[in-house]
Every structure is written in structure tokens, then in C-alpha cells.
Design an enzyme around this catalytic site. Sequence first.
Site, PDB file in Angstrom:
ATOM      1  N   HIS A 229      -0.824   7.058   5.169  1.00  0.00           N
ATOM      2  CA  HIS A 229       0.542   7.114   5.624  1.00  0.00           C
ATOM      3  C   HIS A 229       1.642   8.169   5.045  1.00  0.00           C
ATOM      4  O   HIS A 229       1.140   8.518   3.873  1.00  0.00           O
ATOM      5  CB  HIS A 229       1.186   5.774   5.001  1.00  0.00           C
ATOM      6  CG  HIS A 229       0.522   4.539   5.319  1.00  0.00           C
ATOM      7  ND1 HIS A 229       0.704   4.043   6.883  1.00  0.00           N
ATOM      8  CD2 HIS A 229      -0.059   3.720   4.851  1.00  0.00           C
ATOM      9  CE1 HIS A 229       0.124   2.926   6.635  1.00  0.00           C
ATOM     10  NE2 HIS A 229      -0.386   2.536   5.669  1.00  0.00           N
TER      11      HIS A 229
ATOM     12  N   ASN B 226       3.918  -3.543   8.285  1.00  0.00           N
ATOM     13  CA  ASN B 226       4.214  -3.558   6.908  1.00  0.00           C
ATOM     14  C   ASN B 226       4.863  -2.561   6.160  1.00  0.00           C
ATOM     15  O   ASN B 226       5.807  -2.384   5.627  1.00  0.00           O
ATOM     16  CB  ASN B 226       2.735  -4.103   6.096  1.00  0.00           C
ATOM     17  CG  ASN B 226       2.671  -5.556   6.200  1.00  0.00           C
ATOM     18  OD1 ASN B 226       3.246  -6.452   6.811  1.00  0.00           O
ATOM     19  ND2 ASN B 226       1.475  -5.954   5.778  1.00  0.00           N
TER      20      ASN B 226
ATOM     21  N   ALA C  52       0.837  -1.289   0.000  1.00  0.00           N
ATOM     22  CA  ALA C  52      -0.098  -0.019  -0.068  1.00  0.00           C
ATOM     23  C   ALA C  52       0.724   1.261  -0.090  1.00  0.00           C
ATOM     24  O   ALA C  52       0.329   2.528   0.210  1.00  0.00           O
ATOM     25  CB  ALA C  52      -1.073   0.017   1.236  1.00  0.00           C
TER      26      ALA C  52
END
Length: 258
Positions: free
Chosen positions: A209, A179, A110
Amino acid sequence: MALGVALIGSGAIGSRIAELLDAGTAPGVSLTGVVPHGDAGTGFSFADALESADVVVECAGVAAVAEFGPRTIRAGKDLLVTSIGALCEPVLRTTLLEGGPGRTYLTTGALGGLDAITAARAGGTIHRITLKSRKLPAALVQPWMDGGTKERLIGTTGPLELLRGGPAELIKAFPKSTNVVSALALAAGSWDVVEAVLIADPAAHRTAHHVVAETSLGTFDICVTNEASPGNPASSALVPHAVVRGLKSLANASGTFI
């Protein structure tokens, strides 16, 4: 000859990857089967995966990486890891990245911009990488939390910082949120330059993020906001597409980004 692919995990990510492969979105890639989460021992098994596939794709969580990853590469099969937070564990990381004879591949998942960080590492120095991740409070409730901590988390009306530290601290407290920080550390070639800030935010209906990478070759400011997977709000809807893109690249190397 088609690249044979087996999946470990039939949850939100695995089932979507299977749908995409069955629909022919990755020419040159053939799905040989799906091992149910936990390798239930019925139907298509992990042994069947090793027998039939060239690449085994893990999409069942960090525990599955530890259970099946070393066995996959020792059998001479290639491994594509989606739960790369598992590589926060040093022994497993060494086994998968330096062992063999099979090879380990990592999906971009992602997050974007990893290629720039990797290039800066190759040609210069990575000084510091800061990651700020925002998720809905309910997605961050952990088994170790007591009743008061859970109540405070769920009841927050504004952003609440839950953790600030490196990958080692993050995987201990929030193993399902590792991750991205693991990907950044791997791209930087150092687990000491990355600081993660995990924020519970009731307004974060999409996981966000924000990465700032300070290097000798420039500063990279990367913001990614992902739609949640319909089958699992804790996972990004982008991940299955990143996996399929990676498999397509492995099967058809010419003319693709690497």
C-alpha cells in the site's frame, strides 16, 4: 479486573488472535470465547458473547459487521471492527459510529500513519489522499467477472490497473479490498478526498500500500508492504497483532500510544 473479549470469526485472523490472547500477550485481557463464522448455533454463540464479554471483536468479514455490529452496540457492549471496509456503507457507518450505548473501535490493521492524518484533519485541512494497492492477481478475482476478464487478470504478466475511484466504487467491485481505503477516509473525516487505485501485480508476493496524503500541515508519504497471513493470502499477517495491541491498550490505558 480483566477485560473480557469475545471473537466473531474463527478463520485466519480470529484463530491467530485467540492464540495470541491464550498465550498471554495482552495482560489484562481475557478471551471468553469464539463465535464460529456464521454463528453456527453450536458451542459458543453470539448470545454467549454478549453475555460474557466487555468487547466483541469482529474478524469475519464485512457481512459480519453488518449482521453483528449494530446488535453489539445496542446491547451496550463495545465493538472492535477489523473489516472496516464495511463502513463504506453510510447507514451502517452512522449506526456504528453514532449509535450506542456501546462504543465502536477501529483497528489500524495493516496500515500505519493514520494518527498523522487524523491530527492533520484536527488542525488543518485534508486536500487529497491517494492510495495505490498492489496484490497478486489471484487474490483479486471476483464473482462478477466473466471468463474473459478472469483469464486476462490471471494471465497478466505485468501490473494491471483494475480500478481507480473512491470508496463507494471500490466496495461495489472489490469488497474484500476496502479496509485500507475506508481507514483513510475515516481518518480524514471525508469520503470524498480519497482515491483508490487497485493494481493486480504478479510480482506482488507481499501486499503493498502506497499512501500520499496532501494536507495543509504537510504531505505524508507512507509505504507499507505486508506479509500475507499463512491461513489466508488475502489478509495481512499484521492484522491479528494490531488487534491484540488495541485490546491491550483498552485494558491498560496508561503509557500506551493512543
